[in-house]
Design an enzyme around this catalytic site. Structure first.
Site, PDB file in Angstrom:
ATOM      1  N   HIS A 130       0.839  -1.208   0.000  1.00 35.47           N
ATOM      2  CA  HIS A 130       0.000   0.000   0.000  1.00 35.47           C
ATOM      3  C   HIS A 130       0.870   1.252   0.000  1.00 35.47           C
ATOM      4  CE1 HIS A 130      -3.324   2.628   0.588  1.00 35.47           C
ATOM      5  NE2 HIS A 130      -4.155   1.706   1.020  1.00 35.47           N
ATOM      6  N   GLY A 131       0.754   2.069  -1.045  1.00 30.79           N
ATOM      7  CA  GLY A 131       1.432   3.358  -1.089  1.00 30.79           C
ATOM      8  C   GLY A 131       0.715   4.379  -0.238  1.00 30.79           C
TER       9      GLY A 131
END
Length: 330
Positions: A130-131
């Site tokens: 997850h960015g």
């Protein structure tokens, strides 16, 4: 003082319009040497402009999300009569929004998707890093739908469902809260399902070292076991360089752990090169426990990071990668 009918350019020494404006402002405010204050204000504006840009650019994503919501409401109003006759009246809307987001990904990030062949024809659980924002997943979903006509559901954090106006967007795109039974049922129906085990915590508090922050979460592995589907690892190169967070501030981490809301400021929105890589699937094995499958999945995602991401991440390097002419291999 200059009269109402008197021109700044009249008289023995004509003034420029800027000088005239400064003179009038000084007369109106009564401040002497106001040009010095104005010069200082212009200097501050020049110095702070880059900071304002990097703080405001992430707002473009919010604008795009709400533009998508507006388009969905327009689409719904135009298709109210068709709803009674079609199995899924939202197919056209999904295609429309997928085209919008895919276009944004192509133009702003030169977005590429690699390894689609690793996605099985049937159901599967896609697990991704997850960015700071979910933009890379949105680009992936849009490209998958526009080019390969595959649709993917996704599990989102509870706070997303409390965002004003987002309900229609979440419903149309099959975004779910993530109860295990709901995820298993979606997979058993033959859908693709995506989840980021790190969730908001990984989004806010990972950094340019691309540290995976999953804690002891293994529910996703149990979902794959219960549904008897493979797990497909996924990672997007330079996702941390597009948008950065101030998650390194300890007080913000403590505040998040207390209230569980994304209170960490973000900045960036830089047009860095984004490439999503899909790894080889981890097949279903009835003899593997959830703990073992979690470890295998984490190792697979880490392998994608090690292979495709230069550590530590660098914004300038990621920007320069937009100009590479050699196509990246899967």
């Amino acid at each position: 003082m200059i009269g109402g009918n008197e021109s700044c350019t009249s008289g023995p020494i004509p003034m420029s319009y800027l000088t005239c404006l400064t003179y009038l402002l000084g007369e109106w405010t009564g401040v002497e040497h106001i040009e010095d204050y104005l010069s200082y204000a212009v200097y501050l504006l020049w110095v702070l402009f880059p900071l304002a840009v990097v703080l405001l650019l992430p707002g473009v994503l919010i604008i795009l999300f709400y533009t998508s919501i507006l388009l969905l409401h327009i689409y719904k109003r135009k298709n109210e009569l068709k709803e009674a006759y079609y199995n899924d009246v939202w197919d056209g809307a999904r295609q429309m929004l997928a085209t919008l987001w895919d276009g944004h990904g192509r133009i702003w990030h030169g977005y590429e998707l690699h390894g689609v062949k690793n996605i099985p024809e049937g159901p599967g659980l896609i697990v991704f890093y997850h960015g700071a924002t979910p933009a890379d997943y949105v680009y992936f979903m849009a490209r998958l739908l526009t080019q390969w006509k595959r649709y993917c559901h996704v599990v989102a954090d509870h706070f997303v469902f409390r965002l004003p106006g987002f309900k229609i967007l979440l419903d149309v795109h099959g975004v779910m809260h993530g109860p295990r039974e709901e995820c298993v049922n979606a997979l058993k129906k033959g859908y693709l399902l995506a989840i980021a085990p790190g969730g908001v915590r990984e989004a806010l508090f990972s950094d340019e070292m691309y540290t995976i922050i999953w804690g002891d979460r293994k529910g996703f592995a149990q979902v794959a076991i219960d549904a008897k589907v493979p797990i497909i690892p996924m990672f997007t190169q330079n996702v941390r360089e597009g948008v950065r967070t101030l998650g390194g501030i300890k007080i913000l981490r403590s505040l998040y752990e207390r209230i569980r809301l994304p209170v960490v400021p973000v900045y960036g929105g830089f047009p860095v090169k984004l490439r999503t890589f899909i790894g080889e699937p981890i097949p279903y094995d009835p003899n593997v426990t959830a703990e073992e499958l979690t470890a295998k999945t984490k190792a697979a995602v880490q392998a994608l990071i090690d292979k495709h991401q230069k550590i530590p991440g660098n914004i300038f390097r990621a920007l320069m990668e937009r100009f590479q002419t050699q196509k990246k291999e899967d």
